[in-house]
Design an enzyme around this catalytic site. Structure first.
Site, PDB file in Angstrom:
ATOM      1  N   CYS A   1       0.398  -0.841   7.403  1.00 24.15           N
ATOM      2  CA  CYS A   1       1.069  -1.773   6.478  1.00 24.15           C
ATOM      3  C   CYS A   1       0.139  -2.302   5.394  1.00 24.15           C
ATOM      4  O   CYS A   1       0.594  -2.918   4.432  1.00 24.15           O
ATOM      5  CB  CYS A   1       1.689  -2.924   7.244  1.00 24.15           C
TER       6      CYS A   1
ATOM      7  N   HIS B   1       2.713  -8.687   2.647  1.00 26.56           N
ATOM      8  CA  HIS B   1       3.427  -7.659   3.402  1.00 26.56           C
ATOM      9  C   HIS B   1       4.660  -8.307   4.024  1.00 26.56           C
ATOM     10  O   HIS B   1       4.586  -9.393   4.597  1.00 26.56           O
ATOM     11  CB  HIS B   1       2.495  -7.091   4.480  1.00 26.56           C
TER      12      HIS B   1
ATOM     13  N   ASN C   1      10.806  -4.654   7.696  1.00 30.72           N
ATOM     14  CA  ASN C   1       9.394  -4.299   7.491  1.00 30.72           C
ATOM     15  C   ASN C   1       9.327  -2.802   7.147  1.00 30.72           C
ATOM     16  O   ASN C   1       9.587  -1.959   8.005  1.00 30.72           O
ATOM     17  CB  ASN C   1       8.624  -4.605   8.779  1.00 30.72           C
TER      18      ASN C   1
HETATM   19  N1  ACO Z   1      16.686  -9.670  20.552  1.00 28.99           N
HETATM   20  C1  ACO Z   1      16.810 -10.639  21.481  1.00 28.99           C
HETATM   21  N2  ACO Z   1      15.790 -11.083  22.225  1.00 28.99           N
HETATM   22  C2  ACO Z   1      14.579 -10.524  22.025  1.00 28.99           C
HETATM   23  C3  ACO Z   1      14.377  -9.506  21.077  1.00 28.99           C
HETATM   24  C4  ACO Z   1      15.485  -9.072  20.325  1.00 28.99           C
HETATM   25  N3  ACO Z   1      15.404  -8.113  19.380  1.00 28.99           N
HETATM   26  N4  ACO Z   1      13.075  -9.147  21.103  1.00 28.99           N
HETATM   27  C5  ACO Z   1      12.464  -9.917  22.025  1.00 28.99           C
HETATM   28  N5  ACO Z   1      13.378 -10.734  22.594  1.00 28.99           N
HETATM   29  C6  ACO Z   1      13.155 -11.751  23.621  1.00 28.99           C
HETATM   30  C7  ACO Z   1      11.943 -11.441  24.484  1.00 28.99           C
HETATM   31  O1  ACO Z   1      12.308 -10.563  25.525  1.00 28.99           O
HETATM   32  C8  ACO Z   1      11.556 -12.820  24.972  1.00 28.99           C
HETATM   33  O2  ACO Z   1      12.431 -13.168  26.045  1.00 28.99           O
HETATM   34  P1  ACO Z   1      11.881 -14.019  27.291  1.00 28.99           P
HETATM   35  O3  ACO Z   1      11.439 -15.331  26.711  1.00 28.99           O
HETATM   36  O4  ACO Z   1      13.070 -14.106  28.162  1.00 28.99           O
HETATM   37  O5  ACO Z   1      10.743 -13.214  27.848  1.00 28.99           O
HETATM   38  C9  ACO Z   1      11.911 -13.736  23.808  1.00 28.99           C
HETATM   39  O6  ACO Z   1      12.828 -12.980  22.981  1.00 28.99           O
HETATM   40  C10 ACO Z   1      10.699 -14.145  22.973  1.00 28.99           C
HETATM   41  O7  ACO Z   1       9.902 -12.978  22.724  1.00 28.99           O
HETATM   42  P2  ACO Z   1       8.548 -13.081  21.905  1.00 28.99           P
HETATM   43  O8  ACO Z   1       7.962 -11.712  21.782  1.00 28.99           O
HETATM   44  O9  ACO Z   1       7.699 -14.178  22.466  1.00 28.99           O
HETATM   45  O10 ACO Z   1       9.129 -13.554  20.488  1.00 28.99           O
HETATM   46  P3  ACO Z   1       8.345 -14.002  19.207  1.00 28.99           P
HETATM   47  O11 ACO Z   1       8.825 -15.339  18.790  1.00 28.99           O
HETATM   48  O12 ACO Z   1       6.868 -13.765  19.314  1.00 28.99           O
HETATM   49  O13 ACO Z   1       8.913 -12.980  18.128  1.00 28.99           O
HETATM   50  C11 ACO Z   1       8.251 -11.010  16.942  1.00 28.99           C
HETATM   51  C12 ACO Z   1       8.684 -11.606  18.273  1.00 28.99           C
HETATM   52  C13 ACO Z   1       9.383 -11.195  15.937  1.00 28.99           C
HETATM   53  C14 ACO Z   1       7.960  -9.527  17.109  1.00 28.99           C
HETATM   54  C15 ACO Z   1       6.994 -11.760  16.433  1.00 28.99           C
HETATM   55  O14 ACO Z   1       6.018 -11.813  17.430  1.00 28.99           O
HETATM   56  C16 ACO Z   1       6.395 -11.107  15.209  1.00 28.99           C
HETATM   57  O15 ACO Z   1       7.000 -11.085  14.166  1.00 28.99           O
HETATM   58  N6  ACO Z   1       5.170 -10.612  15.335  1.00 28.99           N
HETATM   59  C17 ACO Z   1       4.491  -9.983  14.232  1.00 28.99           C
HETATM   60  C18 ACO Z   1       5.075  -8.644  14.047  1.00 28.99           C
HETATM   61  C19 ACO Z   1       4.599  -8.015  12.791  1.00 28.99           C
HETATM   62  O16 ACO Z   1       4.333  -8.664  11.833  1.00 28.99           O
HETATM   63  N7  ACO Z   1       4.513  -6.713  12.871  1.00 28.99           N
HETATM   64  C20 ACO Z   1       4.215  -5.940  11.762  1.00 28.99           C
HETATM   65  C21 ACO Z   1       2.783  -5.846  11.481  1.00 28.99           C
HETATM   66  S1  ACO Z   1       2.669  -4.748  10.261  1.00 28.99           S
HETATM   67  C22 ACO Z   1       2.481  -3.146  10.785  1.00 28.99           C
HETATM   68  O17 ACO Z   1       1.396  -2.666  10.699  1.00 28.99           O
HETATM   69  C23 ACO Z   1       3.642  -2.337  11.328  1.00 28.99           C
END
Ligand code: ACO
Length: 329
Positions: free
Chosen positions: A123, A256, A286
């Protein structure tokens, strides 16, 4: 251009392409439900700010998307493809293992002979590519470059993993960068830390005629989130320092487009009002290396970004890689 005066690199045109197929969160939730995977529009919007993404047609390749974006950028710059002497394609979803997608783009543009290579920094690829083009232009190695970010991430997604498959989309963005006596790109700052390879990767590779390892994207979202927020502030500050500018000089922040919460947190750390943040993550998801040039082109074409504005572009992604480019548009 005066050849004895200082030589800078300047963006002279932008372009982008989004595949026609728009998939809303509700569409995706319905498709995932058929596999027994549960998600909702409310969860995706609240955690990421994403409302929809575009998915490429089965027949589309990364180079097809790249060429469509590149043609728009060439038109906007008033530059003929024949005058391009450098092509950099930032991508993690190339057409082939080799040759590079940049060579395929060159061929599809009907030009031959100029330098062409892919930039693999996930990214952060577009910011890396722009910084390399800037160095090559300032050194005299190139005069008119195409820097493209193009991705078909939908092909790497595991649709049984709701923690990743709701986040990504497909698309391409491109810029023409030309040598100029007027700056342009003011400073850039690139980094990587390979200790974090495993928090965001697609580990599969081709071996003995088969895929060895998983060919699907894996991510520890919370770990990526934590790292991203810290490094984006650092990269912006060091780039401003190199350019002799301050937060107050930034007209538009184009980070990004991974997650609106990361983007807003970066803006707040730079003391920028949120209306200076260019955000297209809601409509694009993304799109990895394509996300910054896509957001840039949308903001230019909508009239939001004007000539002379100062832009801070910031990438962060797998590797772990990150970096920033500050420029006068
Ligand atoms: N729908 C419903 N529930 C979900 C989903 C979904 N799509 N995905 C996860 N959950 C649930 C999980 O199972 C968890 O449930 P639990 O509490 O019962 O265990 C709960 O939601 C919370 O999960 P977390 O992973 O703690 O959620 P978080 O608030 O951290 O959000 C996310 C997750 C959106 C992925 C976040 O961590 C994020 O945006 N991280 C950065 C990602 C990013 O920027 N990636 C790109 C980098 S760039 C590249 O190089 C590709």
């Amino acid at each position: 251009m005066n050849l004895t005066a200082p030589r800078f690199a300047r963006i002279t045109g932008t372009g982008s392409h989004l595949p026609a197929r728009r998939v809303t969160n509700d569409d995706l939730a319905r498709q995932l439900a058929e596999r027994g995977v549960e998600t909702s529009d409310a969860w995706i919007v609240e955690r990421t700010g994403i409302r929809a993404r575009h998915f490429a047609a089965d027949t589309d390749t990364c180079s097809d998307l790249a060429v469509r974006a590149a043609r728009q950028a060439l038109d906007a710059a008033g530059v003929s493809a024949a005058d391009i002497d450098l092509i950099i394609v930032a991508t993690s979803t190339p057409d082939m293992v080799f040759p590079s997608t940049a060579c395929i783009v060159q061929q599809k543009l009907g030009i031959h002979g100029c330098a062409a290579f892919d930039m693999q920094a996930v990214c952060s690829g577009f910011v890396y590519g722009l910084s390399v083009a800037d160095s090559m232009i300032r050194s005299g190695a190139a005069s008119k470059a195409l820097v493209i970010g193009s991705e078909i991430f939908s092909r790497l997604l595991d649709f049984n993993d709701r923690t990743t498959c709701v986040l990504f989309g497909d698309g391409a963005g491109a810029v023409v960068v030309e040598a100029s006596n007027t700056p342009g790109i003011l400073a850039s700052d690139l980094h990587a830390d390979g200790r974090h390879v495993e928090i965001l990767c697609t580990p599969g590779t081709v071996s003995g005629g088969q895929i060895s390892g998983s060919p699907l994207l894996q991510m520890d979202g919370p770990a990526v989130f934590k790292l991203a927020v810290g490094v984006l502030e650092e990269a912006a500050r060091s780039t401003l320092k190199k350019a002799g500018r301050t937060d107050a000089d930034i007209d538009w922040l184009i980070p990004h487009q991974a997650n609106i919460r990361i983007m807003q947190s970066t803006a707040r750390k730079l003391k920028l009002p949120l209306d200076k943040l260019i955000a297209t993550v809601d409509e694009h998801g993304n799109t990895s290396a394509a996300s910054i040039p896509l957001a840039l082109d949308v903001a230019v074409r909508s009239g939001k970004i004007q000539r002379g504005d100062t832009l801070m572009l910031e990438g962060v992604g797998g590797g772990f890689t990150w970096g920033a480019v500050l420029l006068d548009f």
